[in-house]
Design a protein around this motif. Structure first.
Motif, mmCIF file in Angstrom:
data_model
loop_
_atom_site.group_PDB
_atom_site.id
_atom_site.type_symbol
_atom_site.label_atom_id
_atom_site.label_comp_id
_atom_site.label_asym_id
_atom_site.label_seq_id
_atom_site.Cartn_x
_atom_site.Cartn_y
_atom_site.Cartn_z
ATOM 1 N N GLU A 1 0.828 -1.202 0.000
ATOM 2 C CA GLU A 1 0.000 0.000 0.000
ATOM 3 C C GLU A 1 0.861 1.250 0.000
ATOM 4 N N LYS A 2 1.869 1.208 0.839
ATOM 5 C CA LYS A 2 2.763 2.382 0.935
ATOM 6 C C LYS A 2 3.333 2.714 -0.433
ATOM 7 N N ALA A 3 3.814 1.659 -1.121
ATOM 8 C CA ALA A 3 4.425 1.893 -2.429
ATOM 9 C C ALA A 3 3.406 2.446 -3.412
ATOM 10 N N PHE A 4 2.200 1.858 -3.391
ATOM 11 C CA PHE A 4 1.184 2.235 -4.381
ATOM 12 C C PHE A 4 0.697 3.663 -4.175
ATOM 13 N N PHE A 5 0.574 4.066 -2.927
ATOM 14 C CA PHE A 5 -0.006 5.383 -2.669
ATOM 15 C C PHE A 5 1.020 6.506 -2.624
ATOM 16 N N GLN A 6 2.285 6.213 -2.955
ATOM 17 C CA GLN A 6 3.255 7.315 -3.059
ATOM 18 C C GLN A 6 2.793 8.295 -4.125
ATOM 19 N N PRO A 7 2.863 9.578 -3.870
ATOM 20 C CA PRO A 7 2.367 10.540 -4.858
ATOM 21 C C PRO A 7 3.049 10.413 -6.207
#
Lengths: 365, 451
Positions: free
Chosen positions: A59-65
Motif C-alpha cells: 500500500e505504501k508503495a502504491f499510494f506514493q504521490p
C-alpha cells in the motif's frame, strides 16, 4: 394515489457514473455526507486485524504521490475510451443541440472534469489478516442450540468495517465474526447494488478463463470491484489472474484509458516483468511512457536507481534510449525480444530523420 | 275405411317413384284406377310414416332445396357460405356396376381374335366402392390455400401487407434485392355509357431494397392478379432514395400535412422498433428504417397517409444541411456515452457563428421543435379505470383521507430526527404537505418593524 412508497433520496446524477455508484462498502455514500459526527454516538469498536497495524509495504508503495502520478500518466486519457459506449438502464433518444464553438468547448470541458473520477484507480492493498478473536468462552452454553447465533449492530451510519459483529458458537464460545461472515452480514443488512451474497460463478476458474479468452477483461475487473473489498484475497487473486493474462498476451490496449490500467502496470512492475509492456510502448512509438515506466520500476526496485537517474539526466537527446539500454543491461534476465524491439525503434527513428532531411532539402531547393 | 281411401289417394301420387325411382314418367291411369283392389294400399299405409323424400324427389330438386338462396337472401349475403352442388355420379361409367359383369359390346369387345366374347360374371371387386368414394370426395372438395404465418399480411388471408417478391426483370436487369409489399387492394368502379358500372381492382404497392431505395406505385385492372403484377412492375420505374440517420432512423422529428392528414414522426434510439400505422410500418421496413415512432392525426385515408409520410421523409434536412443553414455545430449528447458531446456536423463553407440569441424567440434553435411547424402531437391521457366511477371508490377515498401521505411524513420526520440538522441532498427530498401536519405549522415570515 392515496398511498405509495416513494424513493426518498433521488440521485439525479447517478446515471452519469460509468461504474456503480459505490464500488466498495468502504465508500458507501453516507459517510461522504455529513454523518461523520454520528460515529461518536455509536459504540466505538476496537480496530481489529489489519486495521490495527500500519499500512502494508504494498500500500505504501502504491499510494506514493510520485507512483500515483506516473501510473496516471501511463494510463492515458483517451476520451473515446473514457466516454466509450456503456450499458445504461434504458436507451433514450439522444439530445441534439445547435452550439457555437464556445458552447461546444464549454460542454467538452465540463465533461472532461469527470475524467479523473472515472479513472480513479481501485486501491492496491495487501491481503487482510484474519480477525476472529475469542471474547469469552462459556462452557455452560455448550449444546444449548444446534446452530450458531450471530449478533449484528445495525445502527444507522456505522462504517461496514467498524460494525460490531459477534458470533456465539455452539460450544458456547463468543468470538468476533470473520471477514467472510462480516461481508455476508453487511450485504444482508446494508446491501450494495450489484454485489451478490454468494461467490459469483463468473469468478470460478473455468468460467474466468472462458471470459478472459473472449476478451472480457474490463468487465471481469469491474465486477470484481463491486463484489469484493480491495483487500479481499479473492479480489487480489482475480486481479492478478486478469493482469497476468493481459501481460502474457500483450493485450494492453484492452485496459488503456481505464481505471484498471494503474493496477496492471503496478502489478507487472512489482513482479519485475515489464518487458512485454516496454515492447508494446516501443512499437507504439511512446518513448515518454517508456521513461515513465522505467522511473516507476526504479522507484519500486531501487537497485541501480541512481545510475539510471544520472544517465537519464546526462544526455538530453539520447537520454531515454541510454536509460533503456541501462535497464536492459542491469536486469539480469535475457531480454532478447526487448533488445530487438529497441533496435527496430532506433531503425524507425533513423528512417524518419532521413525522410525529414530529404524533405527539408526539397523545400530548401 | 275412410282412412284407407285417403291413404291410397296419397300413395297414388307418390307411387310412380316407389316403383321406378330412376324415371319421372307417371304410371298409366289404368294402373291407378286398379289400385284400390290391389294389395299395395296395405303396404303403403303401413309404411306411410317412415317414407323418405330422398326416394321420390329428383336429384335436381333435392340439390336445389339444399343449395338455393332467394334473391332477397342473396342481397343480404346469405349466398356467401352456400354449399355447392356436388356431382355424386362422378367416376361411374356405363356398363360397370356393383356386379362385375362382362357385357360384350358394352364394356368389352364383341370378339377377341376370332372368338366371340361370352357374357359372364367375374368375381366381385372389393375395392371398387372405396375407389369411387375417393374419386368423388377428392375432386369435389373445396381447398383453402394455406398461407404460412410468415407470408401472411396484416390481417387474415387478405392481400394488404403481403409480399409479392421482386419486380420482374427488365431485359438483363434483375431486381432480386428488392421486395414488393401490398399496401392497399380495393375494388373501384366507374360508369360508362355502353357497359354501365365497370369494376376494377386498384392496388397500391411499396417496393424497396432496405438500403434507402424505395418507390410506391398504384395500378388498376379488372383482374386482381393482373393489377398486382402491373403495380409491382410499375413500382421499379419510380425509385427514389431516402436518406437515413445512422442507417436506421430519421434525422429529426417532423410534422407533415397533406390535406387533412397529419403525420407526426419522431426519431428514436436503436432497438425501439417501428411504432405507427401499419402502412407506415411496412414502408419503413422496405426503406430500411428500423427505429421510428409515427402518429397519424386527422383523416386516415391510406393513400393520403402514404403520400404524406413519404413527402415528410423527402422533406427532411440532413445534419450537414442544417449546420450549413444555421452556421452552428450540430452536437449529439448520448447517455450511453455519458453525454460526452459528439459533433455530428459543422459548417464547412462558412465560419461558425459566434453569437446566438437563445432567449429571444425570433429564431428557432431548439432541435426537437425545428421541423414541427409549431405543432405538438396529441398525447391522449389514459382513461381512468372503471371502478373510479363506483360509489364504493368514493367511499374508500373518504376513508383513506385520514391516512393520506402518512408514510412519507413519517419517513421525513424520522430522517430529520435521525440526522439532526439539514438533510444531505435536501433538494431531492420529497417534502410533505406541511399544511396538514399537526406537528409542523407553517412558519410565518418575521415582521420587521417599519422605520
Amino acid at each position: 394515489m392515496a398511498f405509495g412508497v416513494y424513493p426518498i433520496i433521488k440521485l439525479n446524477w447517478a446515471w452519469r457514473l460509468p461504474f456503480p455508484t459505490c464500488y466498495s462498502a468502504t465508500s458507501t455514500r453516507l459517510w461522504q455526507t455529513k454523518l461523520r459526527q454520528f460515529s461518536s454516538d455509536v459504540p466505538q469498536t476496537v480496530p481489529v486485524g489489519r486495521e490495527a497495524k500500519a499500512a502494508s509495504s504494498v500500500e505504501k508503495a502504491f499510494f506514493q504521490p510520485q507512483v500515483q502520478s506516473l501510473l496516471q500518466n501511463l494510463t492515458g486519457r483517451l476520451t473515446e475510451k473514457v466516454f466509450g459506449r456503456r450499458q445504461v438502464a434504458k436507451i433514450r433518444t439522444s439530445h441534439i443541440r445547435l452550439l457555437t464553438d464556445e458552447e461546444l468547448d464549454k460542454a467538452r470541458r465540463e465533461k472532461l472534469k469527470e475524467v479523473d473520477m472515472v479513472l480513479q484507480m481501485p486501491p492496491v492493498m495487501a491481503e487482510r489478516q484474519p480477525c476472529e478473536e475469542v471474547i469469552v468462552e462459556d462452557p455452560r452454553l455448550e449444546e444449548y442450540n444446534s446452530s450458531r447465533h450471530v449478533f449484528v449492530d445495525i445502527t444507522y451510519g456505522v462504517k461496514p468495517r467498524k460494525r460490531y459483529m459477534v458470533v456465539r458458537e455452539t460450544n458456547g464460545t463468543l468470538r468476533r465474526a470473520s471477514w467472510e461472515e462480516r461481508d455476508k452480514l453487511n450485504q444482508i443488512y446494508f446491501p450494495i447494488s450489484g454485489r451478490s451474497i454468494d461467490f459469483p460463478l463468473v469468478f470460478e476458474d473455468g468460467n474466468l478463463k472462458a471470459a478472459l479468452d473472449r476478451g472480457f477483461h474490463h468487465n471481469i475487473l469491474d465486477r470484481a470491484c463491486i463484489q469484493f473489498e480491495p483487500d479481499d484475497p479473492n479480489f487480489i487473486r482475480i486481479c492478478h489472474t486478469v493482469y497476468d493474462s493481459i501481460n502474457d498476451n500483450r493485450n494492453f490496449s484492452l485496459l488503456e484509458s481505464t481505471r484498471h490500467m494503474g493496477g496492471l502496470i503496478f502489478r507487472i512492475v512489482s513482479i519485475g516483468k515489464p518487458e512485454n509492456y516496454l515492447i508494446y510502448l516501443l512499437q507504439k512509438d511512446r518513448m515518454d511512457s517508456v521513461v515513465d515506466l522505467l522511473t516507476l520500476h526504479y522507484i519500486i526496485h531501487p537497485e541501480g536507481a541512481e545510475e539510471f537517474a544520472s544517465i537519464l539526466s546526462s544526455n538530453d537527446d539520447g537520454g531515454p534510449l541510454a536509460a533503456l539500454k541501462h535497464f536492459i543491461k542491469s536486469s539480469g534476465q535475457t531480454q532478447g525480444n526487448l533488445q530487438l524491439a529497441m533496435q527496430a525503434y532506433q531503425e524507425d527513428q533513423r528512417q524518419m530523420q532521413e525522410e525529414e532531411r530529404v524533405e527539408n532539402r526539397r523545400s530548401a531547393g | 275405411m275412410s282412412f284407407l281411401l285417403r291413404a291410397t289417394a296419397g300413395v297414388a301420387a307418390r307411387l310412380p317413384r316407389l316403383i321406378c325411382p330412376a324415371t319421372t314418367t307417371p304410371l298409366p291411369s289404368s294402373l291407378l284406377s286398379a289400385l284400390p283392389n290391389s294389395p299395395l294400399p296395405w303396404i303403403c299405409a303401413r309404411h306411410r310414416g317412415s317414407m323418405t323424400f330422398f326416394a321420390h324427389l329428383s336429384q335436381e330438386r333435392l340439390w336445389k332445396s339444399a343449395t338455393s338462396v332467394s334473391n332477397a337472401g342473396r342481397k343480404r349475403g346469405r349466398a356467401r357460405g352456400r354449399k355447392m352442388v356436388k356431382n355424386l355420379n362422378r367416376g361411374q361409367v356405363l356398363g360397370f356396376g356393383n356386379t362385375n359383369m362382362v357385357w360384350p359390346g358394352l364394356n368389352a369387345p364383341l370378339f377377341r381374335g376370332k372368338e366371340p366374347v361370352q357374357q359372364q360374371q367375374l368375381p366381385p371387386d372389393p375395392s371398387r366402392k372405396e375407389k369411387l368414394y375417393k374419386m368423388r370426395d377428392s375432386i369435389e372438395k373445396f381447398r383453402q390455400v394455406k398461407v404460412t404465418p410468415l407470408e401472411r399480411g396484416w390481417s387474415g388471408n387478405k392481400m394488404p401487407g403481403r409480399s409479392l417478391g421482386p419486380p420482374d426483370p427488365i431485359g438483363d436487369e434483375k431486381f432480386d434485392e428488392f421486395d414488393t409489399k401490398v399496401l392497399e387492394m380495393k375494388q373501384v368502379a366507374n360508369m360508362t355509357g355502353t357497359v354501365g358500372r365497370v369494376r376494377r381492382f386498384s392496388i397500391l404497392v411499396v417496393t424497396g431494397n432496405k438500403k434507402g431505395l424505395m418507390s410506391v406505385a398504384l395500378a388498376k385492372a379488372i383482374d386482381a392478379r393482373t393489377a398486382l403484377r402491373k403495380a409491382r412492375n410499375r413500382s421499379i420505374k419510380k425509385l427514389r432514395f431516402v436518406e437515413r440517420f445512422e442507417g436506421r432512423t430519421v434525422f429529426h422529428d417532423f410534422h407533415h400535412q397533406i390535406d387533412s392528414t397529419h403525420v407526426f414522426v419522431e426519431r428514436k434510439p436503436e432497438g425501439y422498433g417501428i411504432v405507427g400505422h401499419r402502412a407506415i410500418k411496412t414502408i419503413c421496413e422496405q426503406i430500411g428504417i428500423r427505429d421510428l415512432h409515427a402518429k397519424v392525426e386527422g383523416r386516415i385515408n391510406l393513400q393520403k397517409v402514404v403520400k404524406c409520410f413519404i413527402a415528410g421523409l423527402e422533406a427532411q434536412e440532413t445534419h450537414e444541411q442544417l449546420s450549413e443553414r444555421k452556421g452552428l455545430h450540430v452536437v449529439e449528447f448520448q447517455q450511453e456515452h455519458q453525454a460526452f458531446p459528439h459533433v455530428l456536423a459543422s459548417p464547412k463553407t462558412q465560419p461558425v457563428r459566434t453569437e446566438v440569441d437563445r432567449v429571444g424567440d425570433r429564431e428557432e434553435l431548439r432541435f426537437p421543435q425545428l421541423y414541427m411547424d409549431g405543432r405538438v402531437r396529441l398525447r391522449k391521457p389514459k382513461n381512468p379505470p372503471f371502478y373510479t366511477k363506483l360509489p364504493s371508490w368514493e367511499k374508500k377515498l373518504k376513508e383513506m383521507e385520514i391516512t393520506r401521505n402518512h408514510r412519507q411524513i413519517l419517513e421525513y420526520h424520522w430522517l430529520q430526527r435521525e440526522l439532526k440538522g439539514p438533510l444531505p441532498l435536501y433538494q431531492h427530498l420529497r417534502e410533505p404537505d406541511k399544511g396538514h401536519l399537526p406537528f409542523s405549522k407553517p412558519t410565518k415570515p418575521e415582521m420587521k418593524p417599519k422605520k
